[in-house]
Design a protein around this motif. Structure first.
Motif, PDB file in Angstrom:
ATOM      1  N   SER A  40       2.612  23.149  31.598  1.00 22.62           N
ATOM      2  CA  SER A  40       3.020  24.164  32.575  1.00 22.62           C
ATOM      3  C   SER A  40       2.203  25.442  32.479  1.00 22.62           C
ATOM      4  CB  SER A  40       4.500  24.504  32.373  1.00 22.62           C
ATOM      5  OG  SER A  40       4.690  25.195  31.138  1.00 22.62           O
ATOM      6  N   TYR A  48      10.978  26.871  31.109  1.00 16.70           N
ATOM      7  CA  TYR A  48      10.364  26.044  32.153  1.00 16.70           C
ATOM      8  C   TYR A  48      10.987  24.649  32.150  1.00 16.70           C
ATOM      9  CZ  TYR A  48       6.818  23.923  35.123  1.00 16.70           C
ATOM     10  OH  TYR A  48       6.182  23.276  36.156  1.00 16.70           O
ATOM     11  N   VAL A  99       4.962  17.868  37.479  1.00 17.95           N
ATOM     12  CA  VAL A  99       4.428  19.198  37.180  1.00 17.95           C
ATOM     13  C   VAL A  99       2.971  19.277  37.634  1.00 17.95           C
ATOM     14  CG1 VAL A  99       3.975  20.913  35.394  1.00 17.95           C
ATOM     15  CG2 VAL A  99       5.949  19.381  35.176  1.00 17.95           C
TER      16      VAL A  99
END
Length: 324
Positions: A40, A48, A99
């Motif tokens: 991330s 997150y 992601v």
């Protein structure tokens, strides 16, 4: 394999990130929070991950605890162990899909490498097959270099340039050093000692076919030989792409094979032996290599010249043309 409890053995490195892992149900499980750090890029990967879990449930209808995540004991900074959200390789790959990240592909390659190493450690036959193909590639490399030594590639610089051409076409890169950097291998290391069986086979085919074309077409000169080597690699690469296979540069990097693992005792002795200064140097050997040409429309070969390859214990053979 039993669970590894030693702290140093429950850590893996991805670039500069430490990823905690534990052996559970015959496979590796990784700390999801640790995975989120490089994936991330967030300064708070724990937060997150908490938000990602909610988003996956709301938008994808996926309960990660029912399908992907297990809570397993992991070491903490103070030396204790506490239950942590973990996923195996398949689970981590599933999370990577959710992601958008520039580290997605590097992480996939890293996971593939860990999977390959785990398979090799658990399978003695796979290890033996890998060492067999490492030795086979060594012999093919040697045969190719001996072949072209009679055709214009003599110096160490020329041989390295040919090695670069071997890799350039097959890997789509400039040469050996670029590939070493791409694989994040130690500089000056032997690229071929980190390959797996499939990658060895791709390289074996490139070397053997390059040698075959050079012999069949009587290729002469450094530029022409390097062009053949690169083109053979390109054709193999195009075939891999066409059938949807894994390209060589994307194949997992394996644990380094030390020379003693794959070399025969005789070969190991020959590469490690240094001539003692007090002993006589080996006698020089002059090998005469005839170079022929088949003119168009002719029925017989025409002798163009004779080349002499002189070896006398130096790092590289010396070439002497007829009459010199």
């Amino acid at each position: 394999m039993a669970e590894i409890g030693d702290l140093s053995l429950t850590m893996a490195l991805f670039e500069n990130f430490t990823i905690r892992r534990t052996w559970h149900e015959d496979r590796w499980f990784f700390s999801v929070v640790d995975i989120m750090a490089p994936l991330s890029g967030s300064p708070n990967p724990r937060r997150y991950w908490a938000e990602l879990k909610k988003r996956m449930k709301e938008k994808e209808g996926l309960d990660v605890y029912a399908s992907t995540i297990q809570a397993l004991p992991m070491p903490t900074a103070d030396g204790r162990r506490q239950k942590t959200d973990c996923a195996d390789i398949e689970g981590v790959l599933r999370l990577i899909q959710s992601v958008p990240s520039p580290n997605a592909e590097p992480l996939k390659r890293w996971l593939a490498q860990i999977g390959a190493e785990t398979l090799e450690e658990a399978d003695a036959d796979a290890y033996q097959l890998r060492t067999h193909h490492r030795l086979k590639l060594h012999y093919l490399d040697t045969d190719l270099m001996e072949l072209v030594a009679f055709r214009g590639i003599i110096t160490p610089e020329q041989r390295q340039a040919l090695r670069d051409s071997n890799y350039a076409g097959l890997y789509g890169m400039a040469g050996e050093q670029e590939l070493i950097q791409f694989r994040k291998l130690p500089m000056g290391g032997d690229l071929e000692e980190f390959m797996g069986t499939d990658e060895y086979i791709a390289n074996e085919f490139q070397r053997s076919q390059a040698a075959l074309v050079i012999k069949q077409r009587n290729i002469q000169g450094e530029a022409a030989i390097r062009a053949v080597a690169e083109d053979v690699g390109v054709q193999i690469r195009l075939t891999i792409e066409r059938i949807g296979g894994m390209l060589p540069e994307d194949m997992p990097r394996y644990r380094r094979l030390a020379r003693g693992e794959w070399m025969t005792p005789e070969l190991l002795h020959s590469v490690s032996f240094n001539w003692n200064a007090d002993e006589d140097a080996p006698e020089a050997v002059d090998r005469v290599i005839p170079i022929y040409e088949l003119p168009e429309g002719a029925a017989e070969l025409t002798l163009l010249e004779e080349r002499h390859l002189i070896t006398d214990g130096e790092a590289a053979p010396r070439e002497r043309r007829k009459g010199t």
